[in-house]
Design an enzyme around this catalytic site. Structure first.
Site, PDB file in Angstrom:
ATOM      1  N   VAL A   9      16.127  -1.499  50.339  1.00  0.00           N
ATOM      2  CA  VAL A   9      15.293  -2.414  49.565  1.00  0.00           C
ATOM      3  C   VAL A   9      16.129  -2.876  48.382  1.00  0.00           C
ATOM      4  O   VAL A   9      17.105  -2.227  48.000  1.00  0.00           O
ATOM      5  CB  VAL A   9      13.964  -1.777  49.086  1.00  0.00           C
ATOM      6  CG1 VAL A   9      13.038  -1.508  50.264  1.00  0.00           C
ATOM      7  CG2 VAL A   9      14.214  -0.518  48.291  1.00  0.00           C
ATOM      8  N   SER A  10      15.733  -4.003  47.786  1.00  0.00           N
ATOM      9  CA  SER A  10      16.556  -4.611  46.743  1.00  0.00           C
ATOM     10  C   SER A  10      16.368  -4.022  45.361  1.00  0.00           C
ATOM     11  O   SER A  10      17.280  -4.014  44.552  1.00  0.00           O
ATOM     12  CB  SER A  10      16.289  -6.112  46.672  1.00  0.00           C
ATOM     13  OG  SER A  10      16.653  -6.714  47.883  1.00  0.00           O
ATOM     14  N   SER A  11      15.177  -3.546  45.051  1.00  0.00           N
ATOM     15  CA  SER A  11      14.958  -3.078  43.685  1.00  0.00           C
ATOM     16  C   SER A  11      14.298  -1.707  43.661  1.00  0.00           C
ATOM     17  O   SER A  11      13.669  -1.280  44.629  1.00  0.00           O
ATOM     18  CB  SER A  11      14.110  -4.086  42.906  1.00  0.00           C
ATOM     19  OG  SER A  11      12.849  -4.226  43.497  1.00  0.00           O
TER      20      SER A  11
END
Length: 182
Positions: A9-11
């Site tokens: 996931v990105s964050s």
């Protein structure tokens, strides 16, 4: 054939649970996960570990290809690396299997759309920032460099490298500050 899962996931406020569970259900013996951007392979240590470890006959599995890469070039590099090792790539939510011709073709089509989506998102973001600036709402982030500190250290005869080290900033930032002062 061992199957290794990769979840991303990105964050930090996003959750990996659904991806990890899907990969486990799909038969992955090992699932590596990380919270880092997919726009580059830099800093993705879990992916690097998997790519270094994977061997002939192994399968790297993701839920969707956008979890693996956000650009066609990165995706092709990863697939090329897997192929050179005799391994393949599969996805749980997409008909991707690089051990088949149809799977490879579908992968390439999805990669183009993933990169297109990233570029559209970037364009929309830049348009929104430009509009907010025009309305006086957006002024950018607050400066993190104290210009007076940089100038004071320069006035003491210190060079850019020493100034950068003392202030914990990049040397290029020092040069930019000093250019604006001239």
């Amino acid at each position: 054939m061992p199957t290794y899962g990769y979840a991303r996931v990105s964050s930090s406020d996003q959750n990996l649970t659904l991806q990890v569970e899907a990969l486990t259900r799909a038969g992955c013996e090992v699932v590596r996960s990380e919270k880092v951007t997919g726009t580059t392979r830099e800093g993705r240590t879990e992916l690097s570990t998997l790519l270094d470890f994977i061997r002939a006959g192994d399968i790297l599995m993701v839920t969707r290809i956008d979890r693996l890469a956000r650009s066609v070039a990165d995706l092709q590099d990863i697939v090329r690396m897997l192929k050179s090792k005799g391994a393949s790539l599969k996805a749980t939510e997409q008909p991707i299997d690089t051990s088949t011709a149809a799977g490879k073709a579908f992968l390439d089509m999805l990669a183009v759309f993933a990169e297109f989506e990233t570029n559209l998102r970037r364009e929309r973001q830049m348009e929104g920032i430009a509009k907010a600036k025009a309305q006086g709402v957006y002024r950018g982030r607050k400066p993190t460099i104290d210009v007076s500190q940089v100038q004071a250290l320069k006035d003491q005869g210190l060079g850019a490298s020493v100034i950068a080290k003392r202030l914990g900033i990049g040397r290029a930032s020092v040069y930019r500050v000093l250019e604006r002062q001239v």
